[in-house]
Design an enzyme around this catalytic site. Structure first.
Site, PDB file in Angstrom:
ATOM      1  N   SER A   1       4.535  -3.695  -4.963  1.00 12.52           N
ATOM      2  CA  SER A   1       3.290  -4.243  -5.499  1.00 12.52           C
ATOM      3  C   SER A   1       2.872  -3.457  -6.731  1.00 12.52           C
ATOM      4  CB  SER A   1       2.210  -4.102  -4.420  1.00 12.52           C
ATOM      5  OG  SER A   1       0.933  -4.329  -4.967  1.00 12.52           O
TER       6      SER A   1
ATOM      7  N   TYR B   1      -2.886   1.080   2.127  1.00 12.24           N
ATOM      8  CA  TYR B   1      -1.894   0.012   1.902  1.00 12.24           C
ATOM      9  C   TYR B   1      -1.023   0.374   0.698  1.00 12.24           C
ATOM     10  CZ  TYR B   1       0.027  -4.319   0.011  1.00 12.24           C
ATOM     11  OH  TYR B   1       0.877  -5.263  -0.526  1.00 12.24           O
TER      12      TYR B   1
ATOM     13  N   LYS C   1       3.304   1.335   0.132  1.00  8.45           N
ATOM     14  CA  LYS C   1       4.279   0.804  -0.842  1.00  8.45           C
ATOM     15  C   LYS C   1       4.910   1.953  -1.633  1.00  8.45           C
ATOM     16  CE  LYS C   1       3.722  -3.486   0.269  1.00  8.45           C
ATOM     17  NZ  LYS C   1       4.761  -4.187   1.030  1.00  8.45           N
TER      18      LYS C   1
END
Ligand code: NAD
Ligand code: UFG
Length: 336
Positions: A124, A148, A152
């Site tokens: 992302s 979050y 990643k």
């Protein structure tokens, strides 16, 4: 060629299943249905005329993975399975680290046992943290602003180290900007659980009357109209990038990150205006305070994907809002 698609019944995974099938691959789907529905399988068959093999379960289930890898000669894994709600990750960080990081490590271990060395990872633009410059290229420093995002960053790091240690391993990290839109058939799209966090589904639900009014988070940013600017990319362009990246690198080794974005930024009010035209209605909104953690602008330099993969986004904003609206009108409550 058979490939495993983890999270293959989710928003981006399901569209990728179609793109892979259209490109001549045989996608096998693994999903634990934590954020998707079995009905997606029916839609996939409606669109492609093909019945896809589906395994219900978690990417950390070693026995299940071994069963899949023994039953099929899997050439590569497209790894979409993850939890993805930024706000939720700040209140349940352990669930996010567990599901997104620990489970990915387990899956890599089982892949290694079965000599499966190729992985395409859903990363992302969140790995760029607060932008230090724009547009964001792949050389921008890596960071994160929430759990979050850190999952990643961590998985990318793990994949880099894994590829350094294993000379036959290939990992492609695709850094998505803001995926929106739906399959042009109107039979597949995004159906978030509960109140949408993201702009596009919120606008779509407001247009159809499920939500009363859009809250615009801030109109005092340093942008052309004061509202936040993002690089929205049609899901069909995004999934084409996966097929192109895999094809290009299938005989390679090493870690290869790519931005998948359009390079074009649109503001919240640009999105409202475009959606109003597709839905042929006025979308009611009110200006609210800024949302914590949001940046003013975020858009990609996607020239690396153009140079090496010969990939670039081709769908314009109208295609994004038209396709999203078609899906929303066909399935106002999602697939349930
Ligand atoms: P999604 O929630 O629609 O799809 C994820 C799928 O993975 C769901 O079907 C869910 O049931 C499944 N899943 C979750 N954990 C699992 C597990 N442990 N085992 C098996 N299945 C599991 O999300 P999406 O929007 O399709 O996102 C796909 C990927 O792209 C995710 O990794 C996400 O972090 C990443 N991503 C998404 C966006 C976005 O805005 N949608 C942006 C950047 C990156
Ligand atoms: N916004 C509103 N009202 C809403 C929702 C969003 O005004 O109800 C605004 C936000 O403030 C922002 C823009 O719309 O300016 C886009 O917000 P989204 O929540 O749709 O998307 P983000 O850019 O915040 O984040 C998304 C994904 C992340 C991913 C990131 C990558 O949610 O998971 O893109 O760039 F990491």
């Amino acid at each position: 060629m058979k490939v495993l698609v983890t999270g293959g019944l989710g928003f981006i995974g399901s569209h990728t299943v179609i793109a892979l099938f259209d490109a001549g691959y045989t996608p096998i789907i693994l999903d634990n249905l934590s954020n998707s529905s079995r009905r997606v399988l029916t839609q996939l068959t409606k669109i492609t005329g093909n019945e896809f093999e589906f395994y219900e379960g978690c990417i950390s289930d070693r026995a299940l993975l071994s069963t899949i890898f023994s039953a099929h000669k899997i050439e590569g894994v497209f790894h979409f399975a993850a939890l993805k709600a930024v706000g939720e990750s700040t209140v349940q960080p352990l669930s996010y680290y567990h599901n997104n990081v620990s489970h990915t490590i387990t899956m890599l271990e089982v892949m290694a046992k079965h000599n499966i060395a190729k992985l395409v990872f859903s990363s992302s633009a969140t790995v760029y943290g607060d932008p230090q410059y724009l547009p964001l290229d792949e050389k921008h420093p890596i960071s994160a602003t929430n759990p979050y995002g850190w999952t990643k960053v961590m998985v990318e790091r793990i994949l880099q180290d894994y590829c350094t240690a294993n000379s036959d391993a290939l990992a492609i990290a695709l850094r998505y900007f803001n995926p929106v839109g739906a399959h042009p058939s109107g039979q597949l799209g995004e159906s978030p659980n509960g109140i949408p966090n993201n702009l596009m589904p919120y606008i779509a639900q407001t247009a159809i009357g499920i939500r009363e009014q859009l809250n615009v988070f801030g109109d005092d940013y340093d942008t052309h109209d004061g509202t936040g600017v993002r690089d929205y990319i049609h899901v069909q362009d995004l999934v084409a990038g996966h097929v192109d990246a895999f094809k290009h690198h299938v005989k390679d080794v090493g870690f290869h990150p790519y931005n998948l974005g359009t390079g074009q930024g649109y503001s919240v009010l640009d999105m409202v205006a475009a959606f109003s035209q597709s839905a042929k209605c006025t979308i009611d909104y009110k200006i609210c305070p800024r949302r914590e953690g949001d940046v003013a602008s975020n858009f990609a330099d996607a020239s690396k994907a153009k140079q090496y993969l010969n990939w670039q986004a081709t769908h314009d904003l109208k295609a994004m809002t038209d396709d999203s609206w078609r899906w929303q009108t066909n399935y106002p409550k999602g697939l349930e």
